[in-house]
Write a protein that holds these residues in place. Sequence first.
Motif, PDB file in Angstrom:
ATOM      1  N   LYS A 197      -3.142  -1.042  -2.845  1.00 47.39           N
ATOM      2  CA  LYS A 197      -4.015  -0.114  -2.139  1.00 47.39           C
ATOM      3  C   LYS A 197      -3.320   1.249  -2.046  1.00 47.39           C
ATOM      4  N   ASP A 206      -7.408   4.617  -5.260  1.00 49.69           N
ATOM      5  CA  ASP A 206      -7.062   3.824  -6.441  1.00 49.69           C
ATOM      6  C   ASP A 206      -8.276   3.239  -7.108  1.00 49.69           C
ATOM      7  N   ARG A 231      -9.464   5.791   0.262  1.00 47.48           N
ATOM      8  CA  ARG A 231      -8.841   5.046  -0.827  1.00 47.48           C
ATOM      9  C   ARG A 231      -9.005   5.830  -2.126  1.00 47.48           C
ATOM     10  N   PHE A 291      -3.912   5.199  -0.664  1.00 47.07           N
ATOM     11  CA  PHE A 291      -4.726   6.011   0.225  1.00 47.07           C
ATOM     12  C   PHE A 291      -4.247   7.452   0.244  1.00 47.07           C
ATOM     13  N   ASP A 323      -2.933  -5.054  -8.206  1.00 44.56           N
ATOM     14  CA  ASP A 323      -3.750  -4.594  -7.094  1.00 44.56           C
ATOM     15  C   ASP A 323      -2.866  -4.033  -5.981  1.00 44.56           C
ATOM     16  N   TYR A 382       0.498   5.532   1.027  1.00 46.72           N
ATOM     17  CA  TYR A 382      -0.277   6.597   1.653  1.00 46.72           C
ATOM     18  C   TYR A 382       0.313   7.936   1.215  1.00 46.72           C
ATOM     19  N   GLU A 439       0.827  -1.198   0.000  1.00 45.47           N
ATOM     20  CA  GLU A 439       0.000   0.000   0.000  1.00 45.47           C
ATOM     21  C   GLU A 439       0.864   1.251   0.000  1.00 45.47           C
TER      22      GLU A 439
END
Length: 170
Positions: free
Chosen positions: A151, A170, A168, A153, A149, A128, A126
């Motif tokens: 994530k 994406d 989120r 944020f 895939d 951020y 992920e």
Amino acid sequence: QTISDKSYFESQDKHYGIMSFSTKWDISLLWSHYANNHEGFCVGLKEEWLRESEKFGTGGLVNYQINYPKIDPTDEDMMTNMFVETHTKSKEWEYEGEFRLTKIFYPSVPSKAERKVKYDKEALAEIYFGLNMSQIDKDQILSSLPTRDLKIFQIIKKPFQFSLDRVRVD
């Protein structure tokens, strides 16, 4: 013979590699300290990749204490001693929720290049984006990401609170 703090820790700096992480993404102080006052970003890596990469020796959560740990440089149990040394911090840092991975470089002293940890983009879990991160920087990161895939944020401030949230994107 006594060994001074300075010479002991200088030796550690030469031979220990420590990679630090936080278990928390929503601490404003962390964003201020480590992400250029919320202008930067945070990368979350897959724990499984970190464990299986064989790039590190030991790892674990940091132990936060009021008192300095008892360290005996002559202790025979080097690994236990090293873990206490590298995974203990003052209680005032507890808000960081830190997790550390370590590596011993011995007997040689590694170069700066040898200390760098390279990871495959597949290790990313992920991302951020900080509160104050520019759109140009966000676009640059987004264009360099693998097409899988992941994530993503955006950190936001909770209205009328001293806390952060994430949405989120994406």
